[in-house]
Design a protein around this motif. Structure first.
Motif, mmCIF file in Angstrom:
data_model
loop_
_atom_site.group_PDB
_atom_site.id
_atom_site.type_symbol
_atom_site.label_atom_id
_atom_site.label_comp_id
_atom_site.label_asym_id
_atom_site.label_seq_id
_atom_site.Cartn_x
_atom_site.Cartn_y
_atom_site.Cartn_z
ATOM 1 N N HIS A 220 0.891 -1.142 -0.003
ATOM 2 C CA HIS A 220 -0.123 -0.022 -0.018
ATOM 3 C C HIS A 220 0.832 1.130 -0.147
ATOM 4 C CE1 HIS A 220 -3.159 3.106 0.837
ATOM 5 N NE2 HIS A 220 -3.952 2.048 0.982
ATOM 6 N N PRO A 221 0.811 2.078 -0.734
ATOM 7 C CA PRO A 221 1.830 3.213 -1.100
ATOM 8 C C PRO A 221 1.665 4.443 -0.030
ATOM 9 C CG PRO A 221 -0.197 3.551 -2.837
ATOM 10 C CD PRO A 221 -0.172 2.132 -2.135
ATOM 11 N N ARG A 222 0.562 4.344 0.879
ATOM 12 C CA ARG A 222 0.696 5.262 1.853
ATOM 13 C C ARG A 222 0.267 4.840 3.170
ATOM 14 N NH1 ARG A 222 2.355 7.613 -1.558
ATOM 15 N NH2 ARG A 222 1.517 9.482 -2.689
ATOM 16 N N ASN A 223 -0.455 3.520 3.178
ATOM 17 C CA ASN A 223 -0.394 2.934 4.561
ATOM 18 C C ASN A 223 0.706 2.003 4.912
ATOM 19 O OD1 ASN A 223 -2.455 4.493 4.672
ATOM 20 N ND2 ASN A 223 -4.174 2.775 4.523
ATOM 21 N N THR A 224 1.672 2.443 5.812
ATOM 22 C CA THR A 224 2.823 1.377 6.045
ATOM 23 C C THR A 224 2.616 0.227 6.560
ATOM 24 O OG1 THR A 224 4.110 3.640 6.394
ATOM 25 C CG2 THR A 224 5.213 1.728 7.200
ATOM 26 N N CYS B 97 14.300 2.760 7.919
ATOM 27 C CA CYS B 97 14.179 1.396 8.689
ATOM 28 C C CYS B 97 12.908 1.640 9.698
ATOM 29 C CB CYS B 97 15.213 0.807 9.274
ATOM 30 S SG CYS B 97 16.176 1.889 10.117
ATOM 31 N N VAL B 98 12.977 2.790 10.389
ATOM 32 C CA VAL B 98 12.142 2.985 11.495
ATOM 33 C C VAL B 98 10.586 3.370 10.770
ATOM 34 C CG1 VAL B 98 11.539 4.468 13.300
ATOM 35 C CG2 VAL B 98 13.728 4.025 12.765
ATOM 36 N N LYS B 99 10.638 4.009 9.447
ATOM 37 C CA LYS B 99 9.324 4.302 8.922
ATOM 38 C C LYS B 99 8.948 3.004 8.166
ATOM 39 C CE LYS B 99 10.930 8.824 7.460
ATOM 40 N NZ LYS B 99 11.852 9.434 6.433
ATOM 41 N N SER B 100 9.598 2.068 8.367
ATOM 42 C CA SER B 100 9.004 0.576 7.641
ATOM 43 C C SER B 100 8.019 0.064 8.420
ATOM 44 C CB SER B 100 9.938 -0.503 7.322
ATOM 45 O OG SER B 100 11.193 0.194 6.627
ATOM 46 N N GLY B 101 7.940 0.474 9.507
ATOM 47 C CA GLY B 101 6.765 -0.027 10.567
ATOM 48 C C GLY B 101 6.797 -1.748 11.014
ATOM 49 N N TRP B 102 6.034 -2.281 11.137
ATOM 50 C CA TRP B 102 5.881 -3.467 11.857
ATOM 51 C C TRP B 102 6.109 -4.595 10.461
ATOM 52 C CZ3 TRP B 102 6.254 -4.530 16.870
ATOM 53 C CH2 TRP B 102 6.078 -3.401 17.987
ATOM 54 N N ILE B 103 6.639 -5.693 11.012
ATOM 55 C CA ILE B 103 6.460 -6.742 9.923
ATOM 56 C C ILE B 103 6.198 -8.232 10.987
ATOM 57 C CG2 ILE B 103 8.057 -5.884 8.294
ATOM 58 C CD1 ILE B 103 10.267 -8.012 9.330
ATOM 59 N N SER B 104 5.459 -9.140 10.023
ATOM 60 C CA SER B 104 5.131 -10.226 10.977
ATOM 61 C C SER B 104 4.972 -11.391 9.985
ATOM 62 C CB SER B 104 3.908 -9.981 11.682
ATOM 63 O OG SER B 104 2.730 -9.748 10.779
ATOM 64 N N GLY B 105 5.010 -11.184 8.828
ATOM 65 C CA GLY B 105 4.876 -12.237 7.805
ATOM 66 C C GLY B 105 6.208 -12.719 7.267
ATOM 67 N N SER B 106 6.061 -14.145 7.052
ATOM 68 C CA SER B 106 7.488 -14.560 6.587
ATOM 69 C C SER B 106 8.249 -14.109 5.349
ATOM 70 C CB SER B 106 7.229 -16.282 6.673
ATOM 71 O OG SER B 106 6.454 -16.332 5.640
ATOM 72 N N PHE B 107 7.398 -13.483 4.637
ATOM 73 C CA PHE B 107 7.940 -12.647 3.386
ATOM 74 C C PHE B 107 8.311 -11.377 3.536
ATOM 75 C CE2 PHE B 107 3.329 -12.961 3.388
ATOM 76 C CZ PHE B 107 3.033 -11.685 2.796
ATOM 77 N N GLU B 108 8.107 -10.773 4.519
ATOM 78 C CA GLU B 108 8.548 -9.174 5.041
ATOM 79 C C GLU B 108 9.833 -9.065 5.541
ATOM 80 O OE1 GLU B 108 4.544 -6.983 6.304
ATOM 81 O OE2 GLU B 108 4.542 -9.062 7.303
#
Lengths: 336, 134
Positions: A220-224, B97-108
């Motif tokens: 999604h280009p706007r919702n991180t 990296c901070v702006k990338s937010g949360w990840i939880s899936g194995s392909f993230e």
């Protein structure tokens, strides 16, 4: 005899089911080409050690291409060309020849909407700066004279500039070529079910092992952290150009890194363009070209190309909307 | 339809009581293991961290914690919380990296190019085939 055959068949069948659900891929991720590169191998018929060795060879090839094409690396061949290309002709390397030649082909095809000579204008914007700023408009106009792919002097032996001050930036095509080459190395060594993902641009090759299982998600280009939608793909290449990758906001205006070679300013009509093609080099370069063209002109362009599909996200009356080419339209699903 | 029935009844006649019990056991085993495997696979996710292409660390994604990572330009602090991971501080200039937010899936994946850090999630669920284009 017949009874035991039936029992044997049932036992074999149950084993078959178990194997089918148990594909444990071998993955390696490295930092290369100013992003992450992930190689995933699904093939099951080689030892783990052998697969890791082959993945290592594919990474070596990517490193080799990066050393030649990365203009942020002062010791790369392209940096040498950028510093000296106007003074004398630089002896050509086979990687550089292929990438520059393909760039020229796509520049002609896209009527100049893709241009590797935007390097000088990109330097003015300096998106990697801690405090980026909007360059002076007269300076941009002046520098635009140095942006024209027809001003490259290129043959199989030498590369040079017809005007001094020109700069080549291969950032929108070299990654695609590196992905193609990594997949080629895997195939040559007998791997036929794998994925190479370089910072979100990717290529997959597939056997019955993973057929029908892969979804390619568009960010999604706007919702991180959110996904916009997905389509299924077994084999092929995908690249996305988005205005959210490298940007800064000044006076409520978003300035991003995809520059229109004709104006020297960020191309403003699209938010994200995803291209699906046979090879990653084409997908990578066309994602930038179509982004610059905008949704309407870009879609007409893609519909006229064989084996190319695209999904374009853009804003209309303040609303985020999407459009897709004929071949992918019915296969694209929105998230949620 | 008639043929099919006669075929099935022929097979059925061939089977002894022992065979039938065996088939039943197979089915029960398959059914139970289907659920057992699902339960067994869901935890097991790990956060894989790679620094400067050589040092590799693995942390359990189900255990909440904060970790300081030291790369070539400084510190990157990550937070593992409720099965997700994100970068909460980085000494890098642009903080992508901070702006990338949360990840939880194995392909993230989260990447900090300046500090040479890769954060990925390893798990054995079916999402492993998926990929994000960006």
């Amino acid at each position: 005899m017949k009874k035991s055959l039936i029992v044997l068949f049932l036992i074999l069948f149950s084993f078959q089911c178990q194997n089918y659900s148990k594909i444990i891929p071998i993955t390696q991720t490295r930092l290369l080409m100013d992003t992450f590169v992930q190689i995933v191998v699904y093939d099951q018929d080689k030892s783990k050690h052998e697969i890791n060795r082959i993945i290592g060879l594919a990474f070596d090839r990517i490193q080799q291409i990066d050393n030649i094409t990365n203009s942020y690396n002062d010791s790369s061949l392209i940096s040498f060309v950028n510093q000296n290309g106007a003074s004398y002709q630089i002896q050509m390397d086979s990687v550089l020849y292929h990438v520059v030649k393909e760039s020229q082909r796509i520049s002609t095809l896209s009527k100049g909407n893709f241009d590797i000579t935007t390097g000088a204008v990109k330097d003015l914007w300096d998106f990697n700066n801690d405090n980026p700023f909007v360059p002076d408009s007269t300076v941009i106009r002046k520098t635009l004279k140095l942006v024209d792919y027809k001003l490259l002097s290129i043959d199989s032996d030498y590369l040079g500039f017809k005007t001094s001050g020109m700069k080549i930036d291969l950032g929108a095509i070299a990654k695609g070529f590196a992905i193609d080459e990594a997949v080629r190395i895997l195939s040559v060594h007998g791997i036929h079910d794998a994925m190479v993902n370089a910072g979100g641009d990717l290529k997959t090759i597939c056997t019955n092992l993973t057929a029908g299982k892969r979804k390619v998600w568009i960010n999604h280009p706007r919702n991180t952290g959110e996904m916009f939608g997905f389509f299924r793909m077994d084999s092929g290449s995908v690249a996305t150009s988005g205005d959210y990758e490298r940007f800064f906001i000044k006076d409520s205006i978003r300035y991003h890194h995809i520059l229109d070679p004709k104006t020297g300013y960020p191309a403003g009509k699209c938010i994200s363009v995803t291209i699906i093609a046979k090879n990653a080099l084409t997908a990578d370069a066309l994602a930038t070209a179509v982004f610059v063209m905008g949704p309407e002109q870009g879609m007409i362009f893609v519909e006229n190309q064989a084996f190319i599909e695209c999904i374009i996200l853009y804003k209309k009356d303040g609303k985020l909307i999407w459009t897709a080419s004929t071949g992918i339209k019915d296969k694209f699903y929105l998230a949620n | 339809m008639k043929n099919k029935n006669s075929f099935l009844s022929t097979i059925f006649k061939l089977l002894t009581t022992g065979d039938k019990i065996l088939i039943l056991i197979f089915f029960l085993f398959g059914f139970v293991s289907l659920f057992a495997l699902q339960r067994y696979q869901q935890p097991g996710s790990t956060v894989l961290i790679k620094i400067a292409n050589n040092k590799i660390y693995r942390y359990n994604l189900d255990k909440d914690r904060e970790i300081n990572l030291h790369g070539p330009i400084g510190t990157t602090r990550i937070l593992i919380h409720k099965g997700k991971v994100r970068v909460i501080h980085s000494d890098c200039p642009q903080k992508i990296c901070v702006k990338s937010g949360w990840i939880s899936g194995s392909f993230e994946i989260i990447v900090c190019v300046p500090n040479k850090i890769i954060i990925a999630i390893e798990s054995k669920n079916n999402q492993y085939f998926d990929v994000i284009t960006q």
